[in-house]
Design a protein around this motif. Structure first.
Motif, short mmCIF file in Angstrom:
data_model
loop_
_atom_site.label_atom_id
_atom_site.label_comp_id
_atom_site.label_asym_id
_atom_site.label_seq_id
_atom_site.Cartn_x
_atom_site.Cartn_y
_atom_site.Cartn_z
N ILE A 81 26.04 47.54 20.20
CA ILE A 81 25.72 47.31 21.57
C ILE A 81 26.19 48.33 22.66
O ILE A 81 27.30 49.00 22.64
N ASN A 82 25.16 48.78 23.36
CA ASN A 82 25.55 50.00 24.08
C ASN A 82 26.10 51.07 23.13
O ASN A 82 26.91 51.69 23.86
N GLU A 83 25.62 51.37 22.30
CA GLU A 83 26.17 52.48 21.54
C GLU A 83 27.66 52.10 21.11
O GLU A 83 28.37 52.94 20.26
N LEU A 110 30.66 42.20 25.77
CA LEU A 110 29.71 43.41 25.31
C LEU A 110 28.44 43.47 25.86
O LEU A 110 27.90 44.30 26.33
N LEU A 111 27.98 41.96 25.75
CA LEU A 111 26.30 41.87 26.19
C LEU A 111 26.23 42.38 27.53
O LEU A 111 24.89 42.59 28.14
N ASN A 112 27.17 41.93 28.44
CA ASN A 112 27.09 41.96 29.84
C ASN A 112 27.65 43.06 30.53
O ASN A 112 27.54 43.31 31.72
N VAL A 131 20.94 46.74 22.23
CA VAL A 131 21.59 46.13 20.90
C VAL A 131 20.63 46.61 19.90
O VAL A 131 19.25 46.60 19.88
N ILE A 132 20.94 47.35 19.11
CA ILE A 132 20.32 48.02 17.61
C ILE A 132 20.92 47.29 16.35
O ILE A 132 22.12 47.26 16.45
N LEU A 141 30.47 40.52 14.17
CA LEU A 141 29.62 39.85 15.37
C LEU A 141 30.11 38.44 15.49
O LEU A 141 30.28 37.99 16.41
N LEU A 142 29.95 37.75 14.27
CA LEU A 142 30.36 36.38 14.65
C LEU A 142 31.77 36.22 15.08
O LEU A 142 32.00 35.21 15.80
#
Length: 84
Positions: free
Chosen positions: A58-60, A81-83, A4-5, A69-70
């Motif tokens: 997230i992952n590009e 997305l995070l997984n 995550v950037i 995001l919210l």
């Protein structure tokens, strides 16, 4: 875990809110402060097509800003997305 950037500025309340959500979810993220590193602003614009902060990846995958995001969190999409 996902890479995550977050492109941000220190004084930006939307940046603070987005980073707080990621921190609350125990997500490690790389913060690129375009206020402290103004040369990174052009990089952010090239990657996102946007001029405002935050810009979150997230992952590009370009998630967008704080509102996106919210919304992803509210819809359960953020965890997916995070997984991945």
């Amino acid at each position: 875990m996902a890479k995550v950037i977050v492109y941000s500025k220190t004084w930006c309340p939307f940046c603070v809110r987005a980073k707080a959500l990621l921190t609350q979810k125990s997500v490690d993220f790389e913060e690129i402060n375009i206020g402290a590193e103004p040369e990174k602003r052009d990089e952010m614009i090239k990657l996102s097509g946007q001029h405002t902060v935050p810009q979150i990846f997230i992952n590009e995958h370009h998630v967008g800003g704080c509102d996106e995001l919210l919304a992803a969190e509210a819809q359960g999409e953020l965890d997916r997305l995070l997984n991945t």
